[in-house]
Design an enzyme around this catalytic site. Structure first.
Site, PDB file in Angstrom:
ATOM      1  N   TYR A 141       0.817  -1.218   0.000  1.00 54.21           N
ATOM      2  CA  TYR A 141       0.000   0.000   0.000  1.00 54.21           C
ATOM      3  C   TYR A 141       0.852   1.269   0.000  1.00 54.21           C
ATOM      4  O   TYR A 141       0.350   2.338  -0.310  1.00 54.21           O
ATOM      5  CB  TYR A 141      -0.948   0.023   1.220  1.00 54.21           C
ATOM      6  CG  TYR A 141      -1.985  -1.065   1.194  1.00 54.21           C
ATOM      7  CD1 TYR A 141      -2.096  -1.914   0.099  1.00 54.21           C
ATOM      8  CD2 TYR A 141      -2.855  -1.262   2.255  1.00 54.21           C
ATOM      9  CE1 TYR A 141      -3.040  -2.919   0.064  1.00 54.21           C
ATOM     10  CE2 TYR A 141      -3.802  -2.266   2.227  1.00 54.21           C
ATOM     11  CZ  TYR A 141      -3.888  -3.096   1.130  1.00 54.21           C
ATOM     12  OH  TYR A 141      -4.823  -4.087   1.100  1.00 54.21           O
ATOM     13  N   LYS A 191       4.526 -15.215   2.507  1.00 61.62           N
ATOM     14  CA  LYS A 191       4.517 -15.925   1.221  1.00 61.62           C
ATOM     15  C   LYS A 191       5.980 -16.111   0.834  1.00 61.62           C
ATOM     16  O   LYS A 191       6.465 -15.655  -0.211  1.00 61.62           O
ATOM     17  CB  LYS A 191       3.723 -15.090   0.195  1.00 61.62           C
ATOM     18  CG  LYS A 191       3.479 -15.755  -1.124  1.00 61.62           C
ATOM     19  CD  LYS A 191       2.454 -16.873  -1.063  1.00 61.62           C
ATOM     20  CE  LYS A 191       2.281 -17.528  -2.418  1.00 61.62           C
ATOM     21  NZ  LYS A 191       1.630 -18.845  -2.352  1.00 61.62           N
ATOM     22  N   ASP A 223      -1.605 -18.519   1.747  1.00 63.55           N
ATOM     23  CA  ASP A 223      -2.681 -19.318   1.138  1.00 63.55           C
ATOM     24  C   ASP A 223      -3.124 -20.424   2.088  1.00 63.55           C
ATOM     25  O   ASP A 223      -4.322 -20.717   2.225  1.00 63.55           O
ATOM     26  CB  ASP A 223      -2.272 -19.868  -0.237  1.00 63.55           C
ATOM     27  CG  ASP A 223      -0.816 -20.266  -0.321  1.00 63.55           C
ATOM     28  OD1 ASP A 223      -0.036 -19.876   0.577  1.00 63.55           O
ATOM     29  OD2 ASP A 223      -0.428 -20.984  -1.253  1.00 63.55           O
ATOM     30  N   ASP A 247      -5.083  -7.339   5.538  1.00 65.95           N
ATOM     31  CA  ASP A 247      -6.338  -6.726   5.093  1.00 65.95           C
ATOM     32  C   ASP A 247      -7.303  -7.820   4.637  1.00 65.95           C
ATOM     33  O   ASP A 247      -8.485  -7.838   5.001  1.00 65.95           O
ATOM     34  CB  ASP A 247      -6.012  -5.771   3.929  1.00 65.95           C
ATOM     35  CG  ASP A 247      -7.140  -4.807   3.635  1.00 65.95           C
ATOM     36  OD1 ASP A 247      -8.185  -4.891   4.301  1.00 65.95           O
ATOM     37  OD2 ASP A 247      -6.988  -3.978   2.722  1.00 65.95           O
ATOM     38  N   ASP A 251     -10.766  -9.737   6.924  1.00 61.51           N
ATOM     39  CA  ASP A 251     -12.157  -9.774   6.433  1.00 61.51           C
ATOM     40  C   ASP A 251     -12.660 -11.213   6.407  1.00 61.51           C
ATOM     41  O   ASP A 251     -13.805 -11.491   6.749  1.00 61.51           O
ATOM     42  CB  ASP A 251     -12.261  -9.166   5.025  1.00 61.51           C
ATOM     43  CG  ASP A 251     -12.626  -7.689   5.074  1.00 61.51           C
ATOM     44  OD1 ASP A 251     -12.396  -7.070   6.135  1.00 61.51           O
ATOM     45  OD2 ASP A 251     -13.133  -7.167   4.067  1.00 61.51           O
TER      46      ASP A 251
END
Ligand code: NAD
Length: 362
Positions: A141, A191, A223, A247, A251
């Site tokens: 970001y 990752k 993942d 992020d 959720d």
């Protein structure tokens, strides 16, 4: 106890849910004869419309000199133009940056009486109680270059995932400390099989673990973490992860509990307030929910529980925070429901009515 609480309600349901959290805080203020000053400022779309900036200067100054900041949500279709120079979310990223907030803490706890709202089977939800610690200042970001380039006839869009080692070290240390205060299991999510920033993340996680021998560290690929969150969420105690992964995973974690409207969050930086506590920013995890804004049907519980976190972490009022959390749980256990968590046979309460029920139980 005197406290200055800056309120940045923002857009959509933001003003509705923050109003209710303020009513709860005012009840605590009266009950314990504290003195809370609520100072209201603009952020997001409404701030762009009024001042041209997503984070006006006076909001920034107020936030930096407050004891804590309570935020609603920003954004909405009105400001969704992808070509716009200033977007509501810029205000959010800017306030996090200005307050030097580097960590977002999101507790996720399944509430047994709401198991019917969850997409997961009730037996998978039993005992789910974990905390996600998300890095806020680095990663995709904020990394540069972040632009579009014309290359011949093609346009190249670029975002950059970048982390400094010190950014990873401080979030990792915080996550280990959080784990120490809980069940002492930390899952560091990365990752590392693909990304260089993740390989550095994993090395730092392993190095930091040496200073916390009582905490068990596991390194989990993002993942795999996404999969385990729906297959076996109760195996997690604390997860720590970088900005973008956090992020998305938060959720995913949020829907486990049944509604986006239920979960609180707190963001911390390196600055202390005048009480020597965290100068934190507290907000529900949901967005501005434009589809239900202005209808008095939004669930205010995520914001009310954020206000409880504010009392705990920025003002050191643990008992009062616990009182709010207990009142919320009692109201839910005794059948109080908003539209997003509606249940056959139970009356649907408005945003204001469910808050009245919570306040009654304080
Ligand atoms: P959202 O979280 O606003 O809404 C997702 C779904 O959850 C919607 O169906 C909404 O009605 C429901 N919902 C959310 N909060 C609720 C509540 N308190 N009670 C009942 N139901 C609730 O996410 P979105 O629709 O993807 O985004 C809407 C806008 O919010 C966008 O402009 C987005 O950029 C912005 N956004 C802001 C933040 C923030 O301010 N922190 C976070 C996420 C999204």
């Amino acid at each position: 106890m005197q406290a200055i609480i800056v309120v940045v309600a923002g857009d959509g349901v933001g003003p509705e849910v923050t109003n209710e959290a303020i009513r709860v805080l005012k009840t605590i203020e009266r009950k314990f004869s504290y003195s809370f000053t609520f100072s209201h400022h603009l952020i997001g779309g409404i701030a762009i419309d009024t001042t041209g900036k997503a984070l006006p200067d006076d909001t920034l100054q107020a936030a930096q000199s407050a004891d804590a900041v309570l935020l609603g949500a920003v954004g909405g279709p009105k400001w969704d133009n992808t070509q716009a120079k200033t977007r509501p979310e810029d205000g959010l990223l800017a306030i996090r940056k200005a307050m030097k907030l580097y960590a977002n803490l999101r507790p996720v706890r399944a509430i047994p009486v709401l198991a019917y709202c969850s997409p997961l089977r009730p037996e998978l939800l039993e005992g789910v109680d974990f905390m996600v610690v998300r890095e806020l200042t680095g990663g995709l970001y904020f990394g540069t270059p972040k632009e579009r380039r014309q290359e011949g006839t093609a346009v190249l869009g670029i975002d950059t995932m970048a982390y400094y080692d010190y950014e990873i070290k401080r979030i990792m240390k915080l996550a280990f400390e959080v784990a120490q205060g809980r069940r002492k299991q930390l899952a560091s999510v990365d990752k590392a099989n693909v990304l260089e920033t993740s390989r550095m993340w994993r090395e730092i996680a392993i190095e930091t673990a040496k200073g916390f021998p009582d905490v068990t560290l596991s390194n989990v690929l993002v993942d795999t973490a996404a999969m385990r969150l729906v297959m076996a969420p109760k195996q997690f105690d604390v997860l720590v992860t970088e900005n973008t992964f956090g992020d998305i995973l938060t959720d995913e974690a949020a829907v486990l509990t049944g509604s986006m409207g239920l979960l609180p969050s707190a963001s911390f930086g390196e600055e202390a307030n005048r009480h020597g506590k965290q100068l934190g920013l507290y907000e529900p995890i949901h967005g501005s929910a434009p589809d239900i804004a202005g209808k008095d049907i939004a669930n205010p519980i995520g914001t009310i529980l954020s206000a409880a976190m504010l009392l705990r972490y920025s003002l050191g009022l643990e008992n009062e925070a616990h009182l709010i959390e207990t009142a919320v749980e009692q109201a839910l256990n005794e059948g109080c429901r908003t539209a997003d968590i509606k249940q056959d046979g139970l009356k649907i309460l408005s945003t204001v009515e469910i808050t009245d029920e919570i306040i009654k139980r304080l």
